[in-house]
Scaffold this motif. Structure first.
Motif, PDB file in Angstrom:
ATOM      1  N   GLY A   1       0.830  -1.197   0.000  1.00  0.00           N
ATOM      2  CA  GLY A   1       0.000   0.000   0.000  1.00  0.00           C
ATOM      3  C   GLY A   1       0.861   1.243   0.000  1.00  0.00           C
ATOM      4  O   GLY A   1       0.578   2.223  -0.690  1.00  0.00           O
ATOM      5  N   ALA A   2       1.942   1.192   0.793  1.00  0.00           N
ATOM      6  CA  ALA A   2       2.897   2.294   0.781  1.00  0.00           C
ATOM      7  C   ALA A   2       3.546   2.417  -0.595  1.00  0.00           C
ATOM      8  O   ALA A   2       3.694   3.519  -1.132  1.00  0.00           O
ATOM      9  CB  ALA A   2       3.954   2.088   1.856  1.00  0.00           C
ATOM     10  N   LEU A   3       3.925   1.280  -1.195  1.00  0.00           N
ATOM     11  CA  LEU A   3       4.509   1.310  -2.541  1.00  0.00           C
ATOM     12  C   LEU A   3       3.537   1.901  -3.549  1.00  0.00           C
ATOM     13  O   LEU A   3       3.930   2.636  -4.460  1.00  0.00           O
ATOM     14  CB  LEU A   3       4.909  -0.106  -2.973  1.00  0.00           C
ATOM     15  N   SER A   4       2.261   1.568  -3.401  1.00  0.00           N
ATOM     16  CA  SER A   4       1.245   2.099  -4.298  1.00  0.00           C
ATOM     17  C   SER A   4       1.213   3.629  -4.228  1.00  0.00           C
ATOM     18  O   SER A   4       1.210   4.317  -5.249  1.00  0.00           O
ATOM     19  CB  SER A   4      -0.128   1.529  -3.925  1.00  0.00           C
ATOM     20  N   ALA A   5       1.190   4.153  -3.002  1.00  0.00           N
ATOM     21  CA  ALA A   5       1.186   5.607  -2.821  1.00  0.00           C
ATOM     22  C   ALA A   5       2.486   6.220  -3.326  1.00  0.00           C
ATOM     23  O   ALA A   5       2.485   7.268  -3.991  1.00  0.00           O
ATOM     24  CB  ALA A   5       0.983   5.940  -1.343  1.00  0.00           C
ATOM     25  N   TRP A   6       3.615   5.571  -3.035  1.00  0.00           N
ATOM     26  CA  TRP A   6       4.915   6.110  -3.447  1.00  0.00           C
ATOM     27  C   TRP A   6       5.093   6.049  -4.960  1.00  0.00           C
ATOM     28  O   TRP A   6       5.738   6.921  -5.548  1.00  0.00           O
ATOM     29  CB  TRP A   6       6.034   5.346  -2.755  1.00  0.00           C
ATOM     30  N   PHE A   7       4.542   5.028  -5.604  1.00  0.00           N
ATOM     31  CA  PHE A   7       4.633   4.925  -7.058  1.00  0.00           C
ATOM     32  C   PHE A   7       3.923   6.107  -7.713  1.00  0.00           C
ATOM     33  O   PHE A   7       4.420   6.707  -8.666  1.00  0.00           O
ATOM     34  CB  PHE A   7       4.025   3.602  -7.523  1.00  0.00           C
ATOM     35  N   ARG A   8       2.775   6.447  -7.149  1.00  0.00           N
ATOM     36  CA  ARG A   8       2.047   7.624  -7.642  1.00  0.00           C
ATOM     37  C   ARG A   8       2.871   8.890  -7.389  1.00  0.00           C
ATOM     38  O   ARG A   8       2.936   9.784  -8.247  1.00  0.00           O
ATOM     39  CB  ARG A   8       0.684   7.713  -6.947  1.00  0.00           C
TER      40      ARG A   8
ATOM     41  N   ASP B   1       4.136  10.722   6.782  1.00  0.00           N
ATOM     42  CA  ASP B   1       2.681  10.627   6.815  1.00  0.00           C
ATOM     43  C   ASP B   1       2.009  11.894   6.313  1.00  0.00           C
ATOM     44  O   ASP B   1       0.807  12.072   6.459  1.00  0.00           O
ATOM     45  CB  ASP B   1       2.192  10.292   8.234  1.00  0.00           C
ATOM     46  N   ASP B   2       2.778  12.787   5.699  1.00  0.00           N
ATOM     47  CA  ASP B   2       2.225  14.001   5.092  1.00  0.00           C
ATOM     48  C   ASP B   2       2.858  14.180   3.710  1.00  0.00           C
ATOM     49  O   ASP B   2       3.615  15.112   3.470  1.00  0.00           O
ATOM     50  CB  ASP B   2       2.519  15.207   5.988  1.00  0.00           C
ATOM     51  N   PRO B   3       2.570  13.242   2.785  1.00  0.00           N
ATOM     52  CA  PRO B   3       3.325  13.171   1.533  1.00  0.00           C
ATOM     53  C   PRO B   3       2.966  14.225   0.487  1.00  0.00           C
ATOM     54  O   PRO B   3       3.695  14.374  -0.488  1.00  0.00           O
ATOM     55  CB  PRO B   3       2.986  11.774   1.014  1.00  0.00           C
ATOM     56  N   HIS B   4       1.845  14.940   0.651  1.00  0.00           N
ATOM     57  CA  HIS B   4       1.441  15.977  -0.315  1.00  0.00           C
ATOM     58  C   HIS B   4       1.379  15.418  -1.738  1.00  0.00           C
ATOM     59  O   HIS B   4       1.964  15.977  -2.664  1.00  0.00           O
ATOM     60  CB  HIS B   4       2.396  17.171  -0.252  1.00  0.00           C
ATOM     61  N   THR B   5       0.695  14.307  -1.897  1.00  0.00           N
ATOM     62  CA  THR B   5       0.520  13.688  -3.209  1.00  0.00           C
ATOM     63  C   THR B   5      -0.965  13.615  -3.522  1.00  0.00           C
ATOM     64  O   THR B   5      -1.743  13.067  -2.742  1.00  0.00           O
ATOM     65  CB  THR B   5       1.112  12.269  -3.227  1.00  0.00           C
ATOM     66  N   LEU B   6      -1.354  14.159  -4.662  1.00  0.00           N
ATOM     67  CA  LEU B   6      -2.763  14.171  -5.049  1.00  0.00           C
ATOM     68  C   LEU B   6      -3.190  12.818  -5.607  1.00  0.00           C
ATOM     69  O   LEU B   6      -2.391  12.052  -6.122  1.00  0.00           O
ATOM     70  CB  LEU B   6      -3.009  15.248  -6.098  1.00  0.00           C
ATOM     71  N   ARG B   7      -4.494  12.575  -5.500  1.00  0.00           N
ATOM     72  CA  ARG B   7      -5.137  11.363  -6.004  1.00  0.00           C
ATOM     73  C   ARG B   7      -4.518  10.090  -5.431  1.00  0.00           C
ATOM     74  O   ARG B   7      -4.218   9.139  -6.141  1.00  0.00           O
ATOM     75  CB  ARG B   7      -5.131  11.337  -7.542  1.00  0.00           C
ATOM     76  N   VAL B   8      -4.323  10.074  -4.116  1.00  0.00           N
ATOM     77  CA  VAL B   8      -3.975   8.863  -3.384  1.00  0.00           C
ATOM     78  C   VAL B   8      -5.070   8.650  -2.339  1.00  0.00           C
ATOM     79  O   VAL B   8      -5.319   9.527  -1.519  1.00  0.00           O
ATOM     80  CB  VAL B   8      -2.604   8.957  -2.696  1.00  0.00           C
TER      81      VAL B   8
ATOM     82  N   GLU C   1      -6.683  20.981  -1.538  1.00  0.00           N
ATOM     83  CA  GLU C   1      -7.544  19.829  -1.688  1.00  0.00           C
ATOM     84  C   GLU C   1      -7.375  18.879  -0.503  1.00  0.00           C
ATOM     85  O   GLU C   1      -6.273  18.641  -0.035  1.00  0.00           O
ATOM     86  CB  GLU C   1      -7.220  19.076  -2.988  1.00  0.00           C
ATOM     87  N   GLU C   2      -8.504  18.342  -0.030  1.00  0.00           N
ATOM     88  CA  GLU C   2      -8.457  17.425   1.102  1.00  0.00           C
ATOM     89  C   GLU C   2      -7.926  16.071   0.653  1.00  0.00           C
ATOM     90  O   GLU C   2      -8.275  15.569  -0.416  1.00  0.00           O
ATOM     91  CB  GLU C   2      -9.856  17.261   1.684  1.00  0.00           C
ATOM     92  N   ALA C   3      -7.068  15.476   1.455  1.00  0.00           N
ATOM     93  CA  ALA C   3      -6.560  14.147   1.146  1.00  0.00           C
ATOM     94  C   ALA C   3      -7.717  13.159   1.100  1.00  0.00           C
ATOM     95  O   ALA C   3      -8.634  13.213   1.910  1.00  0.00           O
ATOM     96  CB  ALA C   3      -5.548  13.711   2.198  1.00  0.00           C
ATOM     97  N   GLU C   4      -7.683  12.273   0.121  1.00  0.00           N
ATOM     98  CA  GLU C   4      -8.751  11.293  -0.021  1.00  0.00           C
ATOM     99  C   GLU C   4      -8.476  10.134   0.922  1.00  0.00           C
ATOM    100  O   GLU C   4      -7.369   9.601   0.951  1.00  0.00           O
ATOM    101  CB  GLU C   4      -8.823  10.820  -1.476  1.00  0.00           C
ATOM    102  N   ARG C   5      -9.491   9.732   1.655  1.00  0.00           N
ATOM    103  CA  ARG C   5      -9.288   8.675   2.640  1.00  0.00           C
ATOM    104  C   ARG C   5     -10.602   7.973   2.933  1.00  0.00           C
ATOM    105  O   ARG C   5     -11.689   8.555   2.793  1.00  0.00           O
ATOM    106  CB  ARG C   5      -8.715   9.250   3.938  1.00  0.00           C
ATOM    107  N   VAL C   6     -10.506   6.722   3.305  1.00  0.00           N
ATOM    108  CA  VAL C   6     -11.637   5.919   3.757  1.00  0.00           C
ATOM    109  C   VAL C   6     -11.246   5.292   5.084  1.00  0.00           C
ATOM    110  O   VAL C   6     -10.225   4.604   5.169  1.00  0.00           O
ATOM    111  CB  VAL C   6     -11.997   4.813   2.739  1.00  0.00           C
TER     112      VAL C   6
END
Length: 506
Positions: free
Chosen positions: A181-188, A422-429, A453-458
């Protein structure tokens, strides 16, 4: 159909492997085995004729152009659902033993079937059979890192694009759980031109040397009445560990007998192994609550508080922990509880590549060089034994790899600087986390913003580690069912945005 108008290449990274304790690792493997067993029926439905295995030669060092050494990375392709050429693609990166079963079951497979997607699975470098050709000696692990793994993904992206004649219109969406999951966010974050959006389930994107918050979060989950916990339960756990520790200093042979240890833990390192193993049983139960790994939080608390019909006899907390250990050994078919630190080190020193399921040495190396994640118990709020200290956890880095404890903070700091913590400032994650999962402490759960823009989260209030990535079941909590719908909504929104952006550039 939206997917046919804006093609989507979905990168699914499932490396939900972040645990360090021996028993916790075994429980993780059992969770995977349960998932694979459930996948077999789906595989029989899909059929084998659409599944193919392949290899790609990857550079050992993507960042040194003068090094032309390579290793062979395994992957699988499943074309059973693919509506060529416009169908999306689901890409699955597996940490341990990548098999065709990994592309036959899960939430991603359900979405692939619905939207006519091509399914791919690929092993993480230096795991499974995608091993360094010279073995797992320390010098050969120098190129085992998340940075190199992300570069592998970029090369694989190019390879698949060429193999299937994909174009700029094929929109990539990445999925992953736990480490993946971290790799997914980092890849983006590192390759935004390759992946349009990313779903990061139970993703510890913040490296942490002293991860004491893990044990504290376990304690809070044991108090959560919504999942069968209570204050009485966590108090009983705390009391039991205190009793074990006290008796061990008076009569260690009695403790070894009560917990059916394979050997008497005479020295401190063995005693720490015992306390860590007992804590692992509780931590694993919480982390994989209701995922059929060992028992649920409700079951555990039933044992620890004498509320279960099977354990009506009033017994002190110490003996209830003994009973819990017996349940674990019975379910895992282990004749005794191995608490030998020497054996642990010996197993981790094994550099052969004969076992595809061998993962502990590689993962330990990554904790020493990148992530930390040491689940300590020095905090007063920890419900386990204070013998599990940061020092006792990190000594293994020096024993195995010659990595000093003093160097670890620098490794952790670099990882957080490189990715953003934990504050990566990456959009569409999209960060998906369960309220019961201790790993949420290192993920993104709050309202973080970038560019307004608010970070997207569930956030799934009563859910466990990576539970959203499994196939839906009738017994799933409503919050989990709603979360899967929310994930699908986000992906559709990203695809719609990608489609609109593509039309503007035409």
């Amino acid at each position: 159909m939206l997917f046919s108008e804006a093609q989507c290449l979905i990168l699914l990274l499932v490396l939900n492997f972040t645990d360090a304790g021996r028993i916790l690792m075994q429980m993780k493997q059992r969770a995977r085995d349960v998932q694979l067993q459930k996948a077999k029926q789906q595989l029989l439905t899909v059929g084998l004729q659409h599944v193919k295995e392949g290899r790609i030669h990857q550079q050992l060092d993507h960042f040194n152009r003068q090094d032309d050494n390579t290793f062979s990375q395994r992957f699988f392709v499943n074309e059973a659902f693919w509506q060529s050429p416009d169908g999306p693609v689901c890409f699955f990166l597996d940490l341990i033993n990548c098999t065709l079963l990994h592309i036959s079951s899960g939430h991603h497979v359900d979405m692939a079937a619905e939207h006519g997607a091509l399914l791919l699975a690929v092993e993480h470098r230096f795991y499974g059979i995608s091993i360094h050709p010279d073995g797992l000696e320390t010098e050969n692990l120098a190129h085992l890192s998340s940075q190199q793994a992300l570069a592998d993904l970029a090369v694989f992206h190019q390879y698949i694009s060429q193999s299937f004649s994909l174009s700029r219109r094929n929109i990539w969406i990445s999925f992953g759980g736990s480490y993946s999951g971290a790799l997914s966010a980092w890849f983006r974050g590192k390759f935004p031109h390759l992946v349009f959006g990313a779903v990061a389930s139970s993703a510890p994107v913040e490296a942490k040397l002293d991860f004491s918050a893990y044990s504290n979060a376990v304690g809070l989950s044991l108090m959560n009445e919504a999942v069968g916990g209570s204050e009485k339960c966590v108090s009983a756990v705390r009391e039991a560990f205190g009793a074990v520790e006290a008796l061990m200093f008076r009569n260690v042979s009695q403790v070894a007998k009560d917990f059916s240890c394979c050997q008497i833990p005479k020295d401190q390192q063995d005693q720490v192994e015992l306390m860590q193993s007992l804590a692992d049983i509780v931590m694993g139960t919480v982390q994989y609550n209701e995922e059929s790994v060992l028992m649920s939080i409700s079951d555990l608390c039933g044992v620890m508080t004498n509320q279960s019909e099977a354990y009506e006899e009033e017994r002190e907390a110490y003996h209830r922990l003994v009973q819990l250990s017996q349940i674990y050994r019975s379910s895992s078919e282990e004749p005794c509880l191995d608490v030998s630190h020497e054996k642990t080190v010996k197993d981790l020193m094994d550099t052969t590549v004969q076992s595809e399921r061998r993962t502990a040495r590689q993962w330990t190396y990554q904790t020493c060089t990148e992530f930390g994640f040491y689940q300590t118990c020095e905090d007063a709020s920890c419900p386990f034994s204070g013998m599990v200290t940061l020092r006792s956890q990190t000594e293994i880095c020096l024993e195995l790899f010659g990595i000093t404890q003093n160097s670890l903070p620098g490794h952790i700091a670099f990882t957080n600087t490189y990715y953003g913590g934990d504050d990566p400032h990456t959009l569409r994650v999209l960060y998906v986390n369960g309220g019961v999962d201790p790993w949420k402490e290192l993920s993104v759960v709050g309202n973080r913003t970038d560019g307004g823009e608010e970070a997207e989260r569930v956030f799934i209030k009563d859910s466990a580690h990576c539970a959203d990535m499994m196939r839906g079941r009738a017994t799933d909590r409503r919050s989990l069912k709603t979360a899967r719908q929310e994930i699908e909504r986000h992906v559709r929104s990203w695809l719609k945005t990608a489609q609109q952006e593509e039309k503007r550039t035409e």
